[in-house]
Design a protein around this motif. Sequence first.
Motif, PDB file in Angstrom:
ATOM      1  N   ALA A  95       0.829  -1.208   0.000  1.00 29.85           N
ATOM      2  CA  ALA A  95       0.000   0.000   0.000  1.00 29.85           C
ATOM      3  C   ALA A  95       0.863   1.259   0.000  1.00 29.85           C
ATOM      4  CB  ALA A  95      -0.930  -0.001   1.211  1.00 29.85           C
ATOM      5  N   SER A  96       1.981   1.235   0.709  1.00 31.02           N
ATOM      6  CA  SER A  96       2.872   2.395   0.714  1.00 31.02           C
ATOM      7  C   SER A  96       3.522   2.597  -0.645  1.00 31.02           C
ATOM      8  CB  SER A  96       3.949   2.215   1.791  1.00 31.02           C
ATOM      9  OG  SER A  96       3.368   2.155   3.080  1.00 31.02           O
ATOM     10  N   TYR A  97       3.931   1.516  -1.292  1.00 34.34           N
ATOM     11  CA  TYR A  97       4.531   1.644  -2.617  1.00 34.34           C
ATOM     12  C   TYR A  97       3.494   2.116  -3.636  1.00 34.34           C
ATOM     13  CZ  TYR A  97       7.780  -1.415  -0.148  1.00 34.34           C
ATOM     14  OH  TYR A  97       8.623  -1.950   0.789  1.00 34.34           O
ATOM     15  N   ALA A  98       2.261   1.639  -3.488  1.00 33.10           N
ATOM     16  CA  ALA A  98       1.200   2.094  -4.397  1.00 33.10           C
ATOM     17  C   ALA A  98       0.915   3.577  -4.213  1.00 33.10           C
ATOM     18  CB  ALA A  98      -0.061   1.269  -4.164  1.00 33.10           C
ATOM     19  N   ARG A  99       1.000   4.055  -2.963  1.00 34.12           N
ATOM     20  CA  ARG A  99       0.800   5.491  -2.735  1.00 34.12           C
ATOM     21  C   ARG A  99       1.854   6.306  -3.466  1.00 34.12           C
ATOM     22  NH1 ARG A  99       3.255   9.112   0.041  1.00 34.12           N
ATOM     23  NH2 ARG A  99       4.608   7.579   1.053  1.00 34.12           N
ATOM     24  N   MET A 100       3.101   5.825  -3.463  1.00 35.37           N
ATOM     25  CA  MET A 100       4.158   6.529  -4.198  1.00 35.37           C
ATOM     26  C   MET A 100       3.856   6.566  -5.694  1.00 35.37           C
ATOM     27  SD  MET A 100       7.484   4.858  -2.367  1.00 35.37           S
ATOM     28  CE  MET A 100       7.627   4.765  -0.581  1.00 35.37           C
ATOM     29  N   VAL A 101       3.403   5.432  -6.234  1.00 37.97           N
ATOM     30  CA  VAL A 101       3.076   5.375  -7.662  1.00 37.97           C
ATOM     31  C   VAL A 101       1.941   6.345  -7.982  1.00 37.97           C
ATOM     32  CG1 VAL A 101       2.207   3.889  -9.505  1.00 37.97           C
ATOM     33  CG2 VAL A 101       3.893   3.002  -7.884  1.00 37.97           C
ATOM     34  N   GLN A 102       0.925   6.355  -7.129  1.00 33.42           N
ATOM     35  CA  GLN A 102      -0.210   7.261  -7.352  1.00 33.42           C
ATOM     36  C   GLN A 102       0.240   8.714  -7.246  1.00 33.42           C
ATOM     37  OE1 GLN A 102      -3.011   6.149  -8.303  1.00 33.42           O
ATOM     38  NE2 GLN A 102      -4.624   7.619  -7.883  1.00 33.42           N
ATOM     39  N   GLU A 103       1.090   9.018  -6.296  1.00 31.37           N
ATOM     40  CA  GLU A 103       1.580  10.391  -6.131  1.00 31.37           C
ATOM     41  C   GLU A 103       2.366  10.840  -7.350  1.00 31.37           C
ATOM     42  OE1 GLU A 103       4.939  12.625  -3.389  1.00 31.37           O
ATOM     43  OE2 GLU A 103       3.727  11.023  -2.488  1.00 31.37           O
ATOM     44  N   SER A 104       3.237   9.988  -7.865  1.00 30.59           N
ATOM     45  CA  SER A 104       4.011  10.366  -9.051  1.00 30.59           C
ATOM     46  C   SER A 104       3.117  10.510 -10.276  1.00 30.59           C
ATOM     47  CB  SER A 104       5.100   9.327  -9.316  1.00 30.59           C
ATOM     48  OG  SER A 104       4.533   8.054  -9.586  1.00 30.59           O
ATOM     49  N   ALA A 105       2.059   9.707 -10.361  1.00 31.76           N
ATOM     50  CA  ALA A 105       1.129   9.832 -11.486  1.00 31.76           C
ATOM     51  C   ALA A 105       0.394  11.174 -11.437  1.00 31.76           C
ATOM     52  CB  ALA A 105       0.137   8.677 -11.474  1.00 31.76           C
ATOM     53  N   VAL A 106      -0.012  11.592 -10.236  1.00 31.90           N
ATOM     54  CA  VAL A 106      -0.679  12.898 -10.098  1.00 31.90           C
ATOM     55  C   VAL A 106       0.276  14.022 -10.498  1.00 31.90           C
ATOM     56  CG1 VAL A 106      -1.685  14.508  -8.440  1.00 31.90           C
ATOM     57  CG2 VAL A 106      -2.288  12.084  -8.349  1.00 31.90           C
ATOM     58  N   ARG A 107       1.535  13.908 -10.110  1.00 31.95           N
ATOM     59  CA  ARG A 107       2.510  14.931 -10.489  1.00 31.95           C
ATOM     60  C   ARG A 107       2.703  14.978 -12.008  1.00 31.95           C
ATOM     61  NH1 ARG A 107       5.676  16.942  -6.298  1.00 31.95           N
ATOM     62  NH2 ARG A 107       5.330  15.930  -4.276  1.00 31.95           N
ATOM     63  N   ARG A 108       2.699  13.823 -12.645  1.00 32.31           N
ATOM     64  CA  ARG A 108       2.820  13.809 -14.113  1.00 32.31           C
ATOM     65  C   ARG A 108       1.612  14.467 -14.761  1.00 32.31           C
ATOM     66  NH1 ARG A 108       4.303   8.552 -13.266  1.00 32.31           N
ATOM     67  NH2 ARG A 108       2.342   7.781 -14.142  1.00 32.31           N
ATOM     68  N   ASP A 109       0.420  14.174 -14.228  1.00 32.02           N
ATOM     69  CA  ASP A 109      -0.785  14.790 -14.783  1.00 32.02           C
ATOM     70  C   ASP A 109      -0.728  16.308 -14.637  1.00 32.02           C
ATOM     71  OD1 ASP A 109      -1.677  12.268 -15.364  1.00 32.02           O
ATOM     72  OD2 ASP A 109      -3.001  12.121 -13.610  1.00 32.02           O
ATOM     73  N   LEU A 110      -0.326  16.786 -13.481  1.00 29.59           N
ATOM     74  CA  LEU A 110      -0.239  18.236 -13.279  1.00 29.59           C
ATOM     75  C   LEU A 110       0.795  18.853 -14.216  1.00 29.59           C
ATOM     76  CD1 LEU A 110      -0.425  18.459  -9.372  1.00 29.59           C
ATOM     77  CD2 LEU A 110      -2.207  19.067 -11.020  1.00 29.59           C
ATOM     78  N   ALA A 111       1.926  18.168 -14.384  1.00 35.73           N
ATOM     79  CA  ALA A 111       2.958  18.705 -15.273  1.00 35.73           C
ATOM     80  C   ALA A 111       2.462  18.768 -16.712  1.00 35.73           C
ATOM     81  CB  ALA A 111       4.219  17.847 -15.176  1.00 35.73           C
ATOM     82  N   GLN A 112       1.692  17.783 -17.127  1.00 37.31           N
ATOM     83  CA  GLN A 112       1.157  17.807 -18.486  1.00 37.31           C
ATOM     84  C   GLN A 112       0.154  18.941 -18.666  1.00 37.31           C
ATOM     85  OE1 GLN A 112      -0.399  13.877 -19.119  1.00 37.31           O
ATOM     86  NE2 GLN A 112       1.643  12.925 -19.217  1.00 37.31           N
ATOM     87  N   HIS A 113      -0.710  19.160 -17.645  1.00 33.35           N
ATOM     88  CA  HIS A 113      -1.670  20.268 -17.728  1.00 33.35           C
ATOM     89  C   HIS A 113      -0.941  21.607 -17.754  1.00 33.35           C
ATOM     90  CE1 HIS A 113      -5.173  17.804 -17.496  1.00 33.35           C
ATOM     91  NE2 HIS A 113      -4.914  17.350 -16.283  1.00 33.35           N
ATOM     92  N   VAL A 114       0.072  21.765 -16.937  1.00 31.80           N
ATOM     93  CA  VAL A 114       0.838  23.006 -16.927  1.00 31.80           C
ATOM     94  C   VAL A 114       1.527  23.216 -18.257  1.00 31.80           C
ATOM     95  CG1 VAL A 114       2.863  24.136 -15.915  1.00 31.80           C
ATOM     96  CG2 VAL A 114       1.152  23.085 -14.435  1.00 31.80           C
ATOM     97  N   ASP A 115       2.015  22.144 -18.851  1.00 33.37           N
ATOM     98  CA  ASP A 115       2.679  22.269 -20.147  1.00 33.37           C
ATOM     99  C   ASP A 115       1.699  22.725 -21.216  1.00 33.37           C
ATOM    100  OD1 ASP A 115       5.139  21.865 -21.701  1.00 33.37           O
ATOM    101  OD2 ASP A 115       4.003  20.289 -22.701  1.00 33.37           O
ATOM    102  N   ARG A 116       0.479  22.189 -21.174  1.00 31.61           N
ATOM    103  CA  ARG A 116      -0.520  22.627 -22.158  1.00 31.61           C
ATOM    104  C   ARG A 116      -0.928  24.077 -21.912  1.00 31.61           C
ATOM    105  NH1 ARG A 116      -2.588  17.188 -21.633  1.00 31.61           N
ATOM    106  NH2 ARG A 116      -3.975  17.872 -19.963  1.00 31.61           N
ATOM    107  N   LEU A 117      -1.125  24.453 -20.653  1.00 28.41           N
ATOM    108  CA  LEU A 117      -1.477  25.842 -20.352  1.00 28.41           C
ATOM    109  C   LEU A 117      -0.345  26.794 -20.723  1.00 28.41           C
ATOM    110  CD1 LEU A 117      -3.220  25.384 -16.887  1.00 28.41           C
ATOM    111  CD2 LEU A 117      -4.313  25.944 -19.062  1.00 28.41           C
ATOM    112  N   ARG A 118       0.886  26.372 -20.483  1.00 25.46           N
ATOM    113  CA  ARG A 118       2.011  27.224 -20.829  1.00 25.46           C
ATOM    114  C   ARG A 118       2.092  27.434 -22.335  1.00 25.46           C
ATOM    115  NH1 ARG A 118       5.791  24.759 -18.207  1.00 25.46           N
ATOM    116  NH2 ARG A 118       6.195  23.275 -19.879  1.00 25.46           N
TER     117      ARG A 118
END
Length: 347
Positions: A95-118
């Motif tokens: 469960a702890s390792y899955a939380r890390m995977v989920q956290e990194s996925a959210v960061r990737r999604d935010l980075a992609q949205h920021v890239d499109r907005l930029r």
Amino acid sequence: MTHPDLVLRAEQAVIGAALRDRQRLDDIAYLTPDRMAHPTHRAVLTALIDSRTSSPTTPTAQLPELIAQRTAIPGVTADYLRRLADAAPQPRAIASYARMVQESAVRRDLAQHVDRLRTAALGLRGPDPVLDRLAQAMRHTEQAAPVAKYSEPAPAPYEARARPAGEGEIRFETRLERQDAVLADLLQHPEQIREVSTWLYPEVFEEGPRREVYEAIVVVAERDEPVDQLTVEWEVYQQDPQAYEVTVEVRVEQREERPDYLARLAATAVVVGAAIELSGEMMAEDIRTKLATDFAAVDIIARTPGAEPKADLTVRAVTSTAPVEPAPLLQPPPVQQAPSIQPTIRP
């Protein structure tokens, strides 16, 4: 963005834990395969989830062969999957390792949205100063992780860098080596963390990686998460991503990379309970150092010509006591004379 190597290791930890105990997938039902960054990991996790319904009676020992056949990815063999299972730190900590995977996925999604907005806001300037500053800030925001980073199939399972014989031993002759022994014991025997952290403050450790590792160990333990090399390294990176690649001074003229340093701590032979004993010595040494420093500062001031003692601004309670008069001496009670009885004389 999270460091790509840590993301791959977290994803491999999830897959490895599921290969060793497929029932652990119930603990991470929220984690869908599309949250995996690497396409190989997505395919393997998909096959693992599907195998629970299509082949529920498959023994754990035969699971790598089944998953390898279903994925049919070059390099993803039964031997490769067994290596992933062997490299999983703690299957019960999936469960702890899955939380890390989920956290990194959210960061990737935010980075992609920021890239499109930029991209959409590039060159635009408007009357609203807030939106204008936001557009300028987006131009300097880190871009999304390139797909090419994760395009290679079947990334090798994580393995700590091999070390020459005897190099992983810790001697307690120097201050840094004592600190390394304490960290190694806490990392390998985390049941001591709560006791040690109640009185061992981080400032006792050398400023830099050692102090950061100790703080990360305490933070992970306070979250009731498993303490191992991956969870502690993840927390260290979250504290200071810029310093993650900074080397660690091990001995004189000897340095090593931060991940290698944590791997050495996790593999160092250390006696259980060394953290309690050695941390007491570290505390005593730190107190003696501070007392010597304070005494030297006071001595320098006292020996300086013309130096006057500073006014003591300490507020002292002054109690006004009225003169107390002595109690009057008690006089003895008057002596009562017994009445004299005169005889009656009759004529």
